[in-house]
Design an enzyme around this catalytic site. Structure first.
Site, short mmCIF file in Angstrom:
data_model
loop_
_atom_site.label_atom_id
_atom_site.label_comp_id
_atom_site.label_asym_id
_atom_site.label_seq_id
_atom_site.Cartn_x
_atom_site.Cartn_y
_atom_site.Cartn_z
N CYS A 13 0.87 -1.18 0.00
CA CYS A 13 0.00 0.00 0.00
C CYS A 13 0.91 1.23 0.00
O CYS A 13 2.08 1.14 -0.38
CB CYS A 13 -0.98 -0.03 1.18
N ARG A 19 -3.29 -0.63 5.41
CA ARG A 19 -3.88 -1.70 4.59
C ARG A 19 -2.98 -2.91 4.39
O ARG A 19 -3.40 -4.05 4.61
CB ARG A 19 -4.30 -1.13 3.22
N ASP A 130 -7.88 3.94 1.20
CA ASP A 130 -6.94 4.34 2.26
C ASP A 130 -7.74 4.82 3.48
O ASP A 130 -8.50 5.79 3.37
CB ASP A 130 -6.08 5.47 1.69
P1 4NP Z 1 -1.74 2.81 4.16
O1 4NP Z 1 -2.31 4.18 4.78
O2 4NP Z 1 -1.22 3.14 2.79
O3 4NP Z 1 -2.93 1.93 4.12
O4 4NP Z 1 -0.65 2.36 5.11
C1 4NP Z 1 -1.52 5.34 4.86
C2 4NP Z 1 -0.74 5.55 5.97
C3 4NP Z 1 0.03 6.71 6.07
C4 4NP Z 1 -0.01 7.64 5.07
C5 4NP Z 1 -0.79 7.43 3.95
C6 4NP Z 1 -1.54 6.28 3.85
N1 4NP Z 1 0.74 8.83 5.19
O5 4NP Z 1 0.63 9.69 4.30
O6 4NP Z 1 1.52 8.99 6.14
#
Ligand code: 4NP
Length: 163
Positions: A13, A19, A130
């Protein structure tokens, strides 16, 4: 069994704290329940490296715990060598697909990239949203989508690899 003899799965992800570590944890739980844990090497990574070394987001861990999971991987950034080290690279959304695809150097690499929602059974979502800026509902939806799609994915893997 050596790692290279196993079926190697990498869930990807953006941040590797919501995710993909949840997908990793759910898939590990599923293969264990089916007695297939020795057949698989399962990991996750993020296309961004901001959270390297961190545990999954506390909200994701809490929602996972309510369903009996312990999401405890440490975040790392996706790297080009992951195309050599894994058989399947499963992305959560279109941005992840494009970002991972940019590292591909062969048709074989590109064929390894799969979308998590392509394995959905009950849901019609075409990406795993997300949840980072969402409320509790967003985290629950991610877990619902992942539980459904990991089951579908394992079903396909059993067929393809005669497990
Ligand atoms: P993930 O969610 O891609 O599902 O781990 C996110 C976690 C952190 C960030 C973006 C998406 N961030 O910009 O820090």
């Amino acid at each position: 069994m050596e790692k290279q003899d196993k079926i190697r799965l990498l869930f990807v992800c953006l941040g590797n704290i919501c995710r993909s570590p949840a997908a990793e944890g759910i898939m590990k739980d599923l293969v264990q329940r089916e007695g297939l844990e020795n057949k698989f090497f399962i990991d996750s990574a993020g296309t961004g490296g901001w959270h390297t070394g961190e545990l999954p987001d506390a909200r994701m861990r809490r929602h996972g715990e309510k369903r009996g999971y312990d999401f405890c991987s440490r975040a790392r950034k996706f790297r080009a060598a992951d195309f050599d080290d894994f058989d399947y690279i499963i992305v959560m959304d279109e941005e992840n697909f494009q970002d991972v695809n940019a590292y591909a150097t062969s048709e074989e690499d590109v064929r390894k990239i799969r979308r998590m929602t392509d394995f959905s059974q009950k849901y019609t979502h075409d990406y795993v949203p997300d949840p980072y800026y969402s409320g509790a509902d967003g985290f629950e939806l991610v877990l619902d989508l992942l539980e459904d799609a990991t089951e579908g994915f394992l079903g396909e893997l059993k067929t393809v690899h005669s497990l």
